[in-house]
Scaffold this motif. Structure first.
Motif, short mmCIF file in Angstrom:
data_model
loop_
_atom_site.label_atom_id
_atom_site.label_comp_id
_atom_site.label_asym_id
_atom_site.label_seq_id
_atom_site.Cartn_x
_atom_site.Cartn_y
_atom_site.Cartn_z
N ARG A 1 50.73 47.19 43.46
CA ARG A 1 51.38 48.51 43.44
C ARG A 1 52.08 48.74 42.11
NH1 ARG A 1 56.88 50.18 46.57
NH2 ARG A 1 56.88 52.41 46.04
N TRP A 2 52.82 47.75 41.66
CA TRP A 2 53.52 47.89 40.39
C TRP A 2 52.53 47.96 39.23
CZ3 TRP A 2 58.84 45.12 39.72
CH2 TRP A 2 59.68 45.48 40.77
N LEU A 3 51.46 47.17 39.34
CA LEU A 3 50.42 47.21 38.29
C LEU A 3 49.82 48.60 38.18
CD1 LEU A 3 48.46 45.92 36.25
CD2 LEU A 3 47.05 45.21 38.20
N THR A 4 49.55 49.21 39.35
CA THR A 4 48.98 50.56 39.35
C THR A 4 49.94 51.56 38.72
OG1 THR A 4 47.74 50.04 41.36
CG2 THR A 4 48.00 52.36 40.80
N LEU A 5 51.21 51.45 39.04
CA LEU A 5 52.19 52.39 38.50
C LEU A 5 52.36 52.23 36.99
CD1 LEU A 5 54.93 52.21 41.29
CD2 LEU A 5 53.42 54.13 40.78
N ALA B 1 34.17 43.01 36.94
CA ALA B 1 34.38 44.41 36.57
C ALA B 1 34.98 45.16 37.75
CB ALA B 1 33.06 45.05 36.14
N THR B 2 36.31 45.21 37.82
CA THR B 2 37.03 45.88 38.90
C THR B 2 38.14 46.76 38.32
OG1 THR B 2 38.60 44.05 39.16
CG2 THR B 2 36.59 43.96 40.47
N ASP B 3 38.66 47.63 39.14
CA ASP B 3 39.76 48.50 38.72
C ASP B 3 41.02 47.72 38.42
OD1 ASP B 3 38.23 50.78 38.92
OD2 ASP B 3 38.83 51.22 40.97
N VAL B 4 41.26 46.65 39.20
CA VAL B 4 42.47 45.86 38.99
C VAL B 4 42.45 45.20 37.61
CG1 VAL B 4 43.78 43.87 39.81
CG2 VAL B 4 42.80 45.47 41.45
N ARG B 5 41.30 44.67 37.22
CA ARG B 5 41.20 44.03 35.90
C ARG B 5 41.34 45.06 34.78
NH1 ARG B 5 39.46 38.74 35.55
NH2 ARG B 5 38.85 37.78 37.54
N LEU B 6 40.79 46.22 34.98
CA LEU B 6 40.95 47.27 33.96
C LEU B 6 42.41 47.67 33.82
CD1 LEU B 6 37.88 49.64 34.46
CD2 LEU B 6 38.29 48.02 32.62
N ALA B 7 43.12 47.78 34.94
CA ALA B 7 44.54 48.11 34.87
C ALA B 7 45.31 47.00 34.15
CB ALA B 7 45.10 48.31 36.28
N SER B 8 44.95 45.75 34.42
CA SER B 8 45.60 44.63 33.73
C SER B 8 45.33 44.67 32.24
CB SER B 8 45.10 43.30 34.32
OG SER B 8 45.35 43.24 35.70
N ILE B 9 44.11 44.99 31.86
CA ILE B 9 43.77 45.10 30.44
C ILE B 9 44.57 46.22 29.78
CG2 ILE B 9 41.91 45.78 28.86
CD1 ILE B 9 39.98 44.26 30.67
N ALA B 10 44.67 47.35 30.48
CA ALA B 10 45.40 48.49 29.92
C ALA B 10 46.86 48.15 29.66
CB ALA B 10 45.30 49.69 30.86
N VAL B 11 47.48 47.40 30.58
CA VAL B 11 48.88 47.04 30.41
C VAL B 11 49.05 45.91 29.41
CG1 VAL B 11 50.92 46.16 31.60
CG2 VAL B 11 49.45 47.82 32.73
#
Length: 651
Positions: free
Chosen positions: A94-98, A153-163
């Protein structure tokens, strides 16, 4: 005090019963509008409050989790630095998404206000502002590169890369190779990239059926520095995505589209209007792309577009006419599997006189590539240096000879599966190509037959350095003998899969090479013997770097000759040869041999006895192929692997 530390607590919140006989009076312990209970103990055993529900008390979640997303978002965007936000993103999904949904321009850093205060103070003292007084976190230039393949290749990994990349220089290149996993990349992941990685310059999306227009539109709206876009087998992406890219990414220079069935002319026209710096275009297997889309790209980027690749499209002669007229900056042109293009298209393209800068031209499986059309192209391209023709069924000896004569600057000529080309066309192209031809390669040309009679006196081709003949069964000793007279300065020789040649044809060719051979590949020539190897070693051992004898009839005597004379040899392939342990020992005996790659695959007479010799050779080896060596045990390979720890061993 000791009793206080020894206190272990009790399972009851209020020992001895409730302090209020009436349960309704217990509401005095609750906050207004909340059913939360705080027990009147000196020290609570838990860090969380309790909720009274259903006649019993239940533990409430930690207070920070009670906050809505909007509040957490405001907190995260006010954190002092990227490292702090990255730490928060590790707490939960949740925090990662935010955190990943915070745009760069939404970050409210207190240092901006502090810098303003410092400016007034330092102005009074020094009359200026020091660079150390302002924010030390410099926004990245986007030099980091990340790649996600398959299930990763998942959304969670992309969010981690972005942060994670935001505070480490910024993400510059992102490659995503999707899979059929249900947790694949969607719009959510690309939205995180668009908001956290505005420095993104290269994006490659392969096999992502779950990514549609919404995701790519997010990238276009947030990554305005995008320069290279690669879309491969993304069926949900349509012209709408390209319209957004054209609007938001005007710095686009490279565009690759493959297997995208819903992208057509409208999207390409938008790119043509808004991206004036386009330099590279590759379009493959897109059924909706026609002449209008290709014509728009060529005409709009006439002075910037340098590389064009068109494959498996429904374009007609009109597109080739546009290329021939507007391709003023094109240096590399590849046309593959264009069934609707006729001879007229190639002829008009050649006579358009716009391809003056063309240096490399590749034609594959185009029925319109005839003698007349290719000759016109050759005449109109004075700077053509590399010509590759594959699966051109209507190209004949006459057309090849005329093309070679017209392209006076040609340096490399490659033909594959052009079955109407005979020995006459081969030698005519060799002679007519001029003084700049350096490389000639023929592969799988079944029309080539060996010479029945000798050639008339011809001037030698002094410039040719590389000769490659692959799987042309009609090529024989007479042809090699003629080549020996025509090509005295060869350095690379590849004669592969030629069952018709023997020592009698190869030896004159080897003896005529005056400059010294660097690379010799004779794989699949089953009628060559030790005599050829000995000649190579004696005449060219002082320059030889690569030798491939896969499948030749050679014995240990060849390895003795190689060990004695070829001190510069780095790559040796003696697979499927009749060599034994004695040959390997002889090869290891002659030091200092500088072998880095050795292949003895399929040599049934090489056994565990060769282990010491291979260990000695392993001082320089980086790769060793022992596949299908049945006389070598697994235990010997294990010992060899321990000894040659820096060498990759295949077994």
């Amino acid at each position: 005090m000791s009793k206080l530390f020894a206190f272990s607590g009790s399972d009851d919140f209020c020992p001895g019963g409730s302090i209020y006989p009436n349960r309704k009076e217990s509401s005095l312990f609750f906050y207004p509008n909340q059913d939360v209970y705080f027990p009147p103990c000196k020290r609570c055993r838990v860090s969380s409050p309790f909720v009274f529900a259903g006649g019993k008390f239940e533990q409430k979640k930690p207070s920070i989790e009670i906050l809505p997303d909007e509040c957490l978002f405001e907190i995260f965007r006010r954190l002092p630095g990227g490292q702090e936000r990255s730490t928060c993103a590790c707490v939960s999904k949740r925090w990662l998404t935010l955190v990943s949904n915070i745009r760069r321009d939404e970050i409210n850093d207190n240092k901006t206000t502090q810098a303003s205060d410092l400016e007034y103070e330092s102005t009074d003292k020094k009359g200026g502002v020091s660079s150390e007084d302002v924010d030390s976190d410099v926004e990245g230039d986007g030099y980091l590169s990340r790649s996600l393949d398959g299930k990763k290749a998942t959304d969670v990994r992309l969010a981690s890369i972005a942060v994670g990349t935001a505070s480490r220089g910024g993400l510059g290149k992102l490659f995503i190779r999707g899979s059929k996993s249900r947790y694949g990349v969607t719009t959510v992941g690309l939205r995180a990239i668009s908001r956290g990685c505005p420095s993104l310059r290269v994006l490659s999306l392969w096999n992502l059926s779950s990514v549609g227009d919404e995701g790519l539109c997010e990238i276009a709206n947030g990554c305005h520095q995008l320069e290279k876009l690669d879309l491969c087998h993304c069926p949900s992406i349509t012209d709408k995505s390209l319209l957004a890219v054209a609007k938001g990414c005007t710095n686009l220079t490279d565009l690759t589209i493959e297997g995208c069935a819903n992208i057509g002319n409208e999207g390409l026209q938008a790119i043509a209007r808004s991206c004036p710096n386009l330099k590279y275009v590759s379009i493959k297997d897109c059924p909706l792309v026609g002449d209008q889309g290709v014509a728009s790209l060529l005409s709009s980027a006439s002075y910037s577009l340098t590389k064009v690749k068109l494959q498996a499209l429904s374009i007609t002669d009109v597109s080739l006419a546009i290329i021939g007229h507007y391709g003023k900056a094109v240096t590399d042109l590849s046309l593959t599997s264009l069934p609707n293009v006729s001879e007229k298209g190639f002829w008009v393209m050649g006579n358009g006189h716009g391809l003056q800068k063309l240096k490399s031209f590749t034609v594959t499986s185009c029925r319109g590539a005839t003698d007349l059309g290719l000759e016109a192209v050759g005449k109109s391209c004075p700077n053509l240096k590399q010509l590759c023709l594959s699966k051109c069924p209507f190209l004949s000896d006459k057309g090849l000879s005329s093309l070679a004569k017209a392209a006076s600057s040609l340096e490399c000529l490659q033909l594959e599966e052009c079955h109407r080309i005979t020995q006459f066309g081969f030698f005519c192209s060799l002679i007519n190509c001029g003084a700049k031809l350096k490389v000639i390669s023929f592969a799988n040309c079944l029309g080539i037959k060996d010479l029945n009679s000798g050639l008339p006196p011809l001037s030698p081709c002094e410039s040719l350095r590389s000769l490659s003949i692959h799987n042309c069964p009609g090529f024989g000793d007479a042809s090699l003998f003629a080549l020996g007279k025509l090509c005295p300065h060869l350095q690379h020789v590849e004669l592969c899969g030629l069952h018709g040649i023997t020592d009698a044809g190869v030896l004159p060719l080897l003896e005529s090479c005056e400059a010294g051979l660097l690379k010799v590949n004779l794989s699949g020539c089953v009628n060559l013997s030790d005599k050829v190897v000995q000649t190579i070693s004696n005449l060219h051992g002082w320059t030889l770097e690569l030798l491939n004898l896969n499948g030749c009839k050679i014995s240990d005597a060849s390895l003795v000759a190689i060990g004695e004379n070829c001190q510069l040899l780095t790559d040796l392939d003696i697979s499927k040869c009749t060599i034994s342990d004695s040959g390997i020992a002889a090869l290891a005996h002659f030091n200092p041999i500088n072998l880095q790659i050795l292949s003895v695959s399929g040599c049934s007479m090489v056994s565990d006895k060769s282990l010491p010799s291979l260990g000695k050779l392993g001082e320089t080896l980086l790769g060793l192929n022992l596949q299908q060596c049945k006389a070598i045990s697994s235990r010997a390979v294990e010992l060899l692997t321990e000894q040659l720890w820096r060498c990759d061993i295949l077994f």
